[in-house]
Scaffold this motif. Structure first.
Motif, PDB file in Angstrom:
ATOM      1  N   THR A 872      16.142  -8.602   9.780  1.00  0.00           N
ATOM      2  CA  THR A 872      17.575  -8.785  10.004  1.00  0.00           C
ATOM      3  C   THR A 872      17.802  -9.892  11.031  1.00  0.00           C
ATOM      4  O   THR A 872      16.863 -10.393  11.655  1.00  0.00           O
ATOM      5  CB  THR A 872      18.202  -7.481  10.508  1.00  0.00           C
ATOM      6  OG1 THR A 872      17.606  -7.163  11.776  1.00  0.00           O
ATOM      7  CG2 THR A 872      17.947  -6.340   9.520  1.00  0.00           C
ATOM      8  N   THR A 873      19.080 -10.252  11.208  1.00  0.00           N
ATOM      9  CA  THR A 873      19.413 -11.294  12.188  1.00  0.00           C
ATOM     10  C   THR A 873      19.011 -10.895  13.595  1.00  0.00           C
ATOM     11  O   THR A 873      18.483 -11.708  14.364  1.00  0.00           O
ATOM     12  CB  THR A 873      20.922 -11.604  12.138  1.00  0.00           C
ATOM     13  OG1 THR A 873      21.297 -11.945  10.798  1.00  0.00           O
ATOM     14  CG2 THR A 873      21.265 -12.750  13.069  1.00  0.00           C
ATOM     15  N   GLU A 874      19.247  -9.631  13.938  1.00  0.00           N
ATOM     16  CA  GLU A 874      18.867  -9.170  15.275  1.00  0.00           C
ATOM     17  C   GLU A 874      17.359  -9.187  15.452  1.00  0.00           C
ATOM     18  O   GLU A 874      16.839  -9.604  16.512  1.00  0.00           O
ATOM     19  CB  GLU A 874      19.409  -7.761  15.520  1.00  0.00           C
ATOM     20  CG  GLU A 874      20.921  -7.669  15.610  1.00  0.00           C
ATOM     21  CD  GLU A 874      21.596  -7.783  14.239  1.00  0.00           C
ATOM     22  OE1 GLU A 874      20.880  -7.712  13.230  1.00  0.00           O
ATOM     23  OE2 GLU A 874      22.834  -7.944  14.190  1.00  0.00           O
ATOM     24  N   GLU A 875      16.634  -8.753  14.427  1.00  0.00           N
ATOM     25  CA  GLU A 875      15.169  -8.783  14.514  1.00  0.00           C
ATOM     26  C   GLU A 875      14.654 -10.211  14.623  1.00  0.00           C
ATOM     27  O   GLU A 875      13.703 -10.493  15.373  1.00  0.00           O
ATOM     28  CB  GLU A 875      14.564  -8.082  13.295  1.00  0.00           C
ATOM     29  CG  GLU A 875      14.825  -6.591  13.263  1.00  0.00           C
ATOM     30  CD  GLU A 875      14.391  -5.944  11.953  1.00  0.00           C
ATOM     31  OE1 GLU A 875      14.191  -4.729  11.932  1.00  0.00           O
ATOM     32  OE2 GLU A 875      14.277  -6.690  10.938  1.00  0.00           O
ATOM     33  N   ASN A 876      15.270 -11.090  13.860  1.00  0.00           N
ATOM     34  CA  ASN A 876      14.882 -12.498  13.953  1.00  0.00           C
ATOM     35  C   ASN A 876      15.058 -13.018  15.376  1.00  0.00           C
ATOM     36  O   ASN A 876      14.185 -13.695  15.927  1.00  0.00           O
ATOM     37  CB  ASN A 876      15.721 -13.338  12.991  1.00  0.00           C
ATOM     38  CG  ASN A 876      14.972 -13.668  11.723  1.00  0.00           C
ATOM     39  OD1 ASN A 876      13.787 -13.388  11.611  1.00  0.00           O
ATOM     40  ND2 ASN A 876      15.648 -14.262  10.777  1.00  0.00           N
ATOM     41  N   SER A 877      16.220 -12.729  15.975  1.00  0.00           N
ATOM     42  CA  SER A 877      16.490 -13.221  17.332  1.00  0.00           C
ATOM     43  C   SER A 877      15.477 -12.673  18.329  1.00  0.00           C
ATOM     44  O   SER A 877      14.995 -13.389  19.213  1.00  0.00           O
ATOM     45  CB  SER A 877      17.918 -12.834  17.741  1.00  0.00           C
ATOM     46  OG  SER A 877      18.867 -13.403  16.863  1.00  0.00           O
ATOM     47  N   ASP A 878      15.144 -11.382  18.190  1.00  0.00           N
ATOM     48  CA  ASP A 878      14.166 -10.792  19.110  1.00  0.00           C
ATOM     49  C   ASP A 878      12.800 -11.453  18.952  1.00  0.00           C
ATOM     50  O   ASP A 878      12.124 -11.763  19.950  1.00  0.00           O
ATOM     51  CB  ASP A 878      14.053  -9.289  18.850  1.00  0.00           C
ATOM     52  CG  ASP A 878      15.328  -8.548  19.224  1.00  0.00           C
ATOM     53  OD1 ASP A 878      16.127  -9.115  20.007  1.00  0.00           O
ATOM     54  OD2 ASP A 878      15.538  -7.436  18.718  1.00  0.00           O
ATOM     55  N   LEU A 879      12.390 -11.661  17.716  1.00  0.00           N
ATOM     56  CA  LEU A 879      11.087 -12.292  17.483  1.00  0.00           C
ATOM     57  C   LEU A 879      11.058 -13.708  18.048  1.00  0.00           C
ATOM     58  O   LEU A 879      10.078 -14.124  18.676  1.00  0.00           O
ATOM     59  CB  LEU A 879      10.781 -12.311  15.986  1.00  0.00           C
ATOM     60  CG  LEU A 879      10.502 -10.962  15.325  1.00  0.00           C
ATOM     61  CD1 LEU A 879      10.306 -11.139  13.832  1.00  0.00           C
ATOM     62  CD2 LEU A 879       9.258 -10.323  15.926  1.00  0.00           C
TER      63      LEU A 879
END
Length: 1662
Positions: A872-879
């Motif tokens: 997801t977008t949030e997971e992408n940002s965290d990674l």
């Protein structure tokens, strides 16, 4: 004949012994030649000094002498010879004379005998003096004269001079046949000199001469038939030479001087060429051989002695006259020593000497072979290595000579000598024996080496191979010698296999190739085996074939194929063993596997071809191994259905321990084993795999990786079996987990538990990589990925296990991704794996890099991101956040730490790939701008910035290449992105600067592609040049290059993008270091300089961004550049900047104060700003005007007057003290005075409260009185102005009379203003004219306080010493006084204007008084309209009348109505725009006043005024045109026609089309009702075509055309067409194109009317 020649020479000698000078000639030739030679000498000197070419004068002098010699050769020659006799002649003169003589001789061919004799005498004398030949000039003819002179110097029993001997030798060399008659006497005389020569130099000269004489004689004897001189035979020469040879060898050879010996030995060689062919002298030459051998003991180079001996021995063999036998031992011994002993260090030609010695022994062998072999045998009895090696080398050379006379006994003797040394193990001896064996084989003595020879070669092959395979690193010399032995052995093997047949050697070599560990031996052995095998295959001996097959069968076909296959994996080792093994395999195909023979016949040549087309530098290991695996696959296909693969697999499995780790062979062995196991049955595979797992050393990385690869390859056909084996192995090791040791029974290498778990994880992933896709989808989640997670989670999770885990994840995800038609496959363990990897990355230290764990983790995330379900977008940002922080914060490694540098580079590469994978799926302009890189780009650490910039560049390139066209950048994003990167062009780190340029270039390309704008090659070239300049370290060049980049980029920006760029640059100020801040303001300055004119709508935003961030700027240089940008904006957009600055809150902050202080330093700008500030204050005194431009909008915008006053005070205070501001003084004083008047009453409320509340949050303190502050700052400003005048009396008077105190109080303000005005008038110098003008403006103000103040001041100007208590009476009296004193007082017409203005103000300030004083008022105003007065006076009179008429009625005007109307019409056509405007306004006022009594009269006035009004509706003055239109429509109703009133528009502005329509209507009405008036209108209108105003001329032409169309035929015939046409045609020459067009249209109408009139006339057109 000789006597006659001697007699003739004696006569010549007597005649020329005492040479006298020639008599001077009578013709003056000698003097001429002397002068010319002098020219040649001087020019030669100049030419030499200057370094130039031959001079023209020198050439000309030489030509003159040669031309004279053509006509008088003898005279010129005598003159030149006489010049040579002049004492103290220079060398250059001699050279010139001899050169001229040579040219004359060549030109004439011969000279007179008398001249020749004199020339010879002179030249001989020169040679004797200079001790060299040819120095003084050319050799004259004939030779006999020269030889006479030389022979005169060369006498028997007398030691001649050196130059004589050398000259004779050179003459002999250059004149062979001519010299032969003198050769005998020369040799004989030279021999008599030998005993007399005692010096070494003379010895060398004679030896050199004898060498030349002998070579000359040889040439003479070879070309004897070409000689015309008396013939001397070779024997005669030899007889004369031998005594000299004998003397040289017996006497001079004992000389201690090495140079003498060297010259003597060199001279012996040509002497022996003449002596040895003589049978009688040859034997005598042999007698002196011992003397030559004795010279080996001296310091002479041995090569030259050996060459002489070889010459003698070769001739002995050629003539079959061997040297005496009694000398053999001495010759053998001395030459043998040369071979066996080490040459001295000073010997330069030892190798050439050895070659010559070998040739000598070969020559001796041809004469005394038996004796030589006996000598060799005796020498071999000695144990010294050098003697044995030398002897064996000589034997090999003798054997290789192919001497036909060499019999069997001699060979037997040579072999006997060799056999006696077979037990010698010294390397050099072994090599010598091997060379002899090989030479015997080459010479055809095959039978002689069978048995002992082949056995010795085999033993040496085995021995050298073993020693090289087990070499000792500490014994380099021994290893090198053994390597040489092996090389000689292999050369011998090649020789033997090419010439010897038999099974003995075949068996030995075949066993050797299976057992050897030395790779260098494999290639020659394979070649030898191939040759032997081919010979055996073609042999007719069937028993031999059977023996061969039987012996080879003992080795086993599986064993042979496996061994050769593995060894071929490194085909270029050992001088290219691959091709040799392939050929051997092809030859043995029937013996190994007959079923594979046909396949091998086809595929082996292709493999050989591949190897031949490549080298060890161009081949590819992986490609070659693939070819070998394919070859193995094709071979095994031929054995399907048989049990052939199982033994091969066992053999391959057994060979694993035979090779070292790491090695290419062992790596290929694992690969071949895995491929072979994949073809077996499952139960047999499991047994072999378990055995392989048990015996593997997991602590060895190479073995561990090999086993993993083997399992993966096996999984291609046996995936279930492989998984079962791994499961069984896990069950077995589970039993010993408590002991933390696996395989306790193996004592050689105990395994660590974590090592095995890491290997198992990679095995599972390798199985996933190689198994079939359908099988992978079945097993990928469980057990493969589940097992990987289990082994990692249950381990200690050290670095090795983390790396193994990451590697497994990459392999599994890559295998799944490569499956086609995945459709909706969801990788279930993705979330679990991602969590583990994220935890690993977070656990890595952010300040150091010691392992590739984070790199592999990011690679794993990159692969996981491509599988479903997507992040997801949030997971992408965290990674992204975690990955960037993990890498960018790392400090770059040192230059000397290569391992950390590699890890660092790999980490950056992995981060780029991860960012690409994570961001690309959601990459849009917003995402590109909002990436988490900005805080790293703005980092204070240069390595953070460098990595962030490079990563940003990578993302930009991805964005440009992928979706740049689909999702364009939004408004402002382009500028923000550029503003983020631009400061980095001046970064302290070179790579960061260069990367930032690349990012900017990508952004510009992107913007150009999205806006469809051109981006020329010149711009790209300029960017490349700037990039080159950024590579240096000079900061000035770096900032200059950055500025040039800004100029290139600026052209691509819209105004909105410029604003976003400036805002971004301002935001980044202070985030990094000083260089970045300077770069930011440099970019801002560059953009503002180039685009400032276009930024009118954006100035406020730009200034706001600068002012907001200016307080945080600490460095003065950056602040200065910021303020310069503000000043630049102020220069082009003054009103906008001024309004924005004045709207800043009070009190002034230091940045704003600094801006105004900078303005004060710029005097021109400060004056401009003061004007504008006064305008802001004065705008409150005057009626509000409508804005006609954007600048007007900002100028008319409301600002805080207190801020304006503070700014005026600051500028006035800080400006140059020497500047008195005389030109601004009246404006400033009067403006400030009116500002004071506005603060006296409650009618204006200052907006200052708002700005103060911005600073003081909450209620203002009670003690703060803003009006009091305003008055205080105003009075302070006025005091500053008066101080600048430097008038002490004035300042003192102001203080004494209390002017400032009076001005502060509202009750005494008018008194103070009057007093101040009076003092200004009294002290007025340069501003007497300006103050009255300003007062007039104040009197026209809408505000009562301003009008009262202005009137008070005006009264002071009119009556400087009289105070008028009544303002209205004062104005009236002032008007009368002004009228009475017009032009005569000190004020000129200024007071008249002021009085008239005051009279007009009566109507505004006291309207009731107007009717009371109407006659006086009208009279005074009309007086200003009569006579030659100033336009300003007239204008004020017209305006005053207009104001008064507004308050009067028709009856009040009375008889003055006619005068006002006539005077008003008189100014309709005045050249002053102001007067025309005022006249039109006044006439309109009259129209409003007219009632019934004056209507008839005014109607006639309207008729008279109508024609002037119509053209002036197009007056060039806009105000006048509008007033004219309004007045004209107010007068329309006086015509009394409804048609005109209905068609008229009562608005002030009317469109040109509407005006034209109104004029047409008017003319049509006049045509019907009053055609005579229309005709008069036409005539009057034509007078306006000559007006000075072009627009009036245009309007007159257009109106005339309209009238002409409406004039009736009756009045057409009254028109003077020629006059009208001439008037219109003159307008065709007008400079205004509009006039020319209008006149042309009217002229066409006139022609049309003229035509119609002619047609309508009774006569028609004649």
């Amino acid at each position: 004949m000789a006597e006659a020649s001697r007699k003739s020479n004696e006569d010549v000698s007597e005649e020329t012994e005492d040479l006298e000078p020639l008599e001077p000639d009578d013709s003056g030739t000698f003097q001429q030649v002397t002068n010319l030679l002098h020219i040649m000498d001087s020019e030669s000197t100049k030419t030499g000094a200057a370094g130039a070419g031959p001079d023209l004068r020198k050439t000309l002098a030489s030509v003159i002498i040669r031309e004279k010699a053509t006509t008088e050769p003898s005279v010129v020659t005598d003159a030149l010879i006489r010049c040579l006799q002049v004492p103290e002649i220079s060398a250059q003169r001699k050279v010139n004379v001899y050169s001229l003589l040579q040219e004359i001789v060549q030109q004439e061919g011969e000279l007179g005998e008398h001249c020749v004799q004199r020339l010879v005498t002179i030249a001989s004398k020169e040679m004797r003096e200079l001790l060299q030949v040819g120095e003084g000039g050319p050799v004259p003819k004939p030779l006999s004269l020269v030889m006479y002179e030389l022979q005169h110097r060369l006498r028997p029993l007398s030691l001649a001079e050196e130059f004589v001997v050398l000259t004779l030798a050179r003459l002999a060399n250059g004149n062979v046949f001519e010299f032969m008659p003198y050769m005998g006497i020369t040799l004989a005389t030279t021999f008599t000199m030998l005993r007399l020569a005692n010096e070494a130099k003379m010895h060398q000269v004679i030896c050199r001469a004898m060498e030349t004489f002998c070579k000359t004689v040889q040439f003479y004897l070879r070309h004897l038939e070409g000689s015309v001189y008396p013939v001397m035979t070779e024997e005669q020469f030899a007889v004369r030479l031998f005594p000299m040879y004998r003397y040289f060898v017996t006497v001079w050879l004992r000389d201690d001087n090495p140079e003498v010996k060297l010259g003597l030995i060199k001279s012996l060689k040509p002497m022996l060429n003449l002596l040895l062919p003589n049978d009688g002298l040859r034997e005598q030459v042999y007698d002196y051989i011992p003397l030559l051998l004795a010279e080996y003991q001296g310091r002479l180079e041995a090569l030259f002695i050996t060459q002489v001996l070889r010459q003698i021995l070769e001739m002995s063999v050629t003539t079959n006259t061997p040297v005496p036998q009694m000398q053999l031992h001495t010759i053998f011994t001395e030459l043998h020593v040369q071979v066996c002993s080490k040459a001295p260090a000073q010997q330069q030609y030892s190798s050439q000497n050895l070659t010559e010695v070998v040739h000598c022994f070969i020559d001796l062998a041809r004469s005394y072979l038996k004796e030589l072999m006996k000598f060799f045998l005796s020498q071999m009895e000695k144990s010294k290595e050098a003697i044995r090696v030398g002897t064996l080398t000589l034997i090999s050379a003798v054997v290789s000579a192919h001497e036909p006379r060499m019999n069997i006994r001699t060979i037997h003797l040579a072999i006997r000598v060799v056999k006696d040394t077979l037990s010698d193990t010294r390397p050099k001896v072994r090599m010598a024996i091997l060379r002899i064996i090989g030479q015997l084989a080459l010479s055809g003595f095959h039978d002689r080496i069978k048995g002992w020879g082949l056995k010795y070669v085999s033993v040496q092959l085995t021995l050298s191979t073993y020693k090289l395979a087990h070499r000792w690193e500490s014994f380099y010399q021994r290893n090198l010698e053994e390597k040489m032995v092996h090389k000689v052995t292999m050369d011998t093997v090649r020789v033997i296999t090419s010439s010897v047949s038999g099974m003995e050697f075949w068996v030995r070599l075949l066993c050797h190739i299976m057992e050897t560990d030395h790779t260098e031996a494999l290639t020659p052995i394979c070649l030898s085996l191939t040759k032997l095998a081919e010979r055996q295959l073609h042999a007719e001996d069937g028993e031999a074939k059977a023996t061969s097959k039987g012996r080879h069968a003992r080795a086993g076909p599986h064993w042979s194929l496996g061994a050769l296959q593995v060894l071929m994996s490194s085909p270029y080792k050992g001088e290219g063993r691959g091709i040799a093994m392939l050929n051997l395999l092809r030859t043995l195909s029937q013996s190994i596997a007959p079923s594979m023979a046909d396949t091998w016949e086809l595929e082996i040549p292709l493999l050989v071809k591949y190897l031949e087309e490549h080298t060890e530098f161009t081949w590819n290991q992986e490609t070659w191994e693939d070819k070998l695996i394919q070859f193995l696959r094709s071979s095994l296909k031929k054995t399907w259905g048989s049990n052939w693969s199982l033994p091969l697999s066992k053999e391959l499995n057994n060979k694993i321990e035979s090779f070292d780790s790491p090695s290419l062979e062992k790596g290929f062995l694992y690969r071949a084993l895995g491929f072979t196991l994949a073809t077996l049955e499952a139960d047999k595979v499991e047994v072999l795999l378990l055995e392989l797992l048990d015996k593997t050393d997991y602590s060895n990385d190479f073995d561990r990786e090999g086993v993993i690869l083997c399992f993966g390859l096996c999984a291609r056909g046996q995936v279930k079996a492989v998984l079962n084996v791994l499961h069984d192995f896990e069950d077995r090791i589970q039993e010993s987990e408590q002991s933390w040791q696996i395989g306790a029974g193996r004592k050689d290498h105990p395994w660590r538990r974590e090592t095995v778990k890491g290997a198992l994880m990679v095995m599972y992933s390798c199985v996933a990589s190689y198994c079939h896709p359908q099988m992978l989808l079945t097993h990928v989640d469980n057990p493969i990925t589940a097992k990987i997670i289990h082994h990692y989670s249950s381990s200690c999770q050290d670095i090795c296990l983390k790396m193994a885990f990451m590697k497994s994840v990459v392999q599994v995800t890559d295998a799944v991704k490569n499956i086609k038609d995945l459709e909706d496959f969801q990788f279930a363990p993705k979330a679990t794996l991602t969590g583990i990897i994220m935890a690993i990355i977070k656990a890595e230290p952010t300040d150091s890099l010691v392992s590739p764990v984070r790199t592999m983790a990011m690679d794993a995330l990159s692969y996981l991101s491509k599988l479903k379900p997507f992040y997801t977008t949030e997971e992408n940002s965290d990674l992204v956040d975690i990955s960037i922080h993990s890498v960018i914060s790392l400090q770059p490694p040192g230059e000397n730490n290569e391992s950390i540098k590699t890890l660092y580079v790999n980490a950056l590469r992995a981060l780029e790939q991860l960012m690409e994978g994570l961001v690309q799926r959601q990459l849009d302009p917003k995402g590109l701008q909002e990436t988490l890189l900005e805080k790293w780009i703005l980092s204070e650490k240069e390595w953070d910035r460098e990595k962030a910039i490079n990563l940003h560049l990578h993302l930009m390139q991805i964005y440009v290449q992928s979706i740049s066209v689909c999702i364009p950048l939004q408004l402002g994003q382009f500028g923000a992105l550029v503003g983020l990167i631009a400061p980095c062009t001046c970064d302290s780190h070179r790579r960061t600067r260069l990367a930032s340029v690349d990012v900017l270039s990508s952004l510009l390309d992107l913007h150009a592609s999205q806006t469809c704008s051109s981006w020329g090659a010149s711009k790209e070239l300029e960017l490349e040049k700037c990039k080159g300049d950024l590579q240096g370290s000079d900061m000035e060049k770096i900032f200059s290059a950055s500025s040039r980049i800004a100029k290139v980029a600026c052209l691509r920006f819209s105004c909105d993008e410029v604003v976003s760029l400036v805002q971004k640059l301002c935001e980044n100020i202070g985030a990094m270091n000083l260089q970045h801040d300077k770069a930011s303001v440099t970019w801002i300055g560059t953009f503002l300089q180039m685009r400032v004119k276009e930024l009118e709508d954006k100035v406020a935003e730009i200034l706001g961004a600068i002012l907001v961030h200016l307080p945080v700027v600490d460095h003065p240089e950056v602040r200065r550049l910021f303020i310069e940008g503000i000043l630049l904006l102020a220069h082009y957009h003054q009103e906008t900047i001024l309004t924005s600055l004045l709207r800043q809150p009070l009190p002034m902050e230091s940045p704003l104060t600094e801006v105004w202080l900078t303005v004060a330093e710029n005097l021109p700008l400060a004056r401009t700003m003061l004007h504008a500030l006064m305008g802001r204050l004065q705008s409150r005194f005057t009626p509000r005007a409508d804005a006609t431009s954007k600048a007007d909008i900002w100028r008319l915008a409301s600002v805080d007057p207190l801020m304006t006053l503070c700014t005026i005070h600051l500028l006035t205070e800080k400006m140059d003290q020497d500047d008195k501001l005389l030109d601004l003084f009246p404006d400033l004083v009067y403006t400030l005075l009116l500002q004071l008047s506005s603060s006296q009453g409650p009618e204006t409320m200052s907006p200052v409260l708002k700005t103060w509340r911005l600073v003081h949050m909450g209620t203002l303190p009670e003690e703060i009185n803003l009006q009091r502050c305003s008055r205080g700052i105003t009075i302070k400003s006025m005091q500053l102005l008066f101080r600048k005048l430097n008038s002490e009396p004035l300042l003192r008077t102001l203080e004494e009379q209390g002017v400032w105190t009076l001005l502060e109080s509202s009750s005494t303000f008018l008194q103070g203003a009057s007093l101040l005005a009076r003092l200004c008038v009294q002290n007025a110098e340069g501003y007497r004219q300006r103050l009255p003008e300003l007062v007039l403006r104040g009197m026209a103000s809408e505000a009562l306080s301003y009008r009262i103040s202005s009137t008070a001041v005006c009264v002071e100007f009119c009556f400087p010493v009289h105070e008028c208590p009544d303002p209205v009476a004062g104005e009236a009296a002032g008007a009368g006084g002004a009228d009475a004193g017009e032009g005569r007082g000190p004020g000129g017409r200024g007071p008249v204007v002021l009085s008239l203005r005051a009279l007009g103000n009566v109507a505004l300030g006291a309207p009731k008084k107007v009717r009371q004083y109407r006659k006086l008022l009208l009279e005074k105003c009309l007086c200003s309209l009569r006579g030659p007065v100033s336009p300003s006076v007239t204008a004020e009179g017209l305006e005053a009348l207009a104001k008064a008429l507004a308050e009067l009625r028709e009856g009040d005007v009375g008889s003055d109505f006619r005068a006002v109307s006539e005077r008003c019409r008189a100014f309709f056509d005045h050249e002053s725009e102001l007067l025309r405007f005022k006249a039109f306004v006044l006439f309109g006022k009259l129209a409003k006043v007219v009632r019934i009594s004056k209507k008839h009269f005014f109607k006639e006035g309207v008729k008279k005024a109508w024609v002037p009004l119509l053209p002036h509706c197009q007056d060039p003055c806009l105000d006048a045109a509008q007033a004219c239109v309004a007045t004209m429509f107010q007068c329309v109703h006086f015509w009394g026609w409804k048609a005109l009133e209905s068609s008229s528009d009562q608005s002030d502005a009317i469109a040109p089309k509407d005006m034209t329509r109104f004029q047409i209507t008017l003319c049509s009405v006049l045509t019907q009702k009053k055609p005579a008036v229309l005709y008069s209108f036409l005539l009057e209108t034509m007078t306006y075509v000559k007006s000075n105003l072009s627009r009036i001329r245009i309007a007159a032409c257009n109106l005339a055309g309209i009238i002409m169309k409406q004039v009736s035929a009756h009045y057409l015939k009254k028109l003077d067409f020629p006059t009208l046409r001439n008037s219109l045609q003159e307008l065709q020459l007008d400079s205004d194109p509009g006039v020319r067009r209008a006149s042309l249209e009217t002229l066409k109408i006139l022609d049309t009317c003229s035509h119609h009139w002619l047609l309508a006339s009774p006569g028609g057109i004649s």
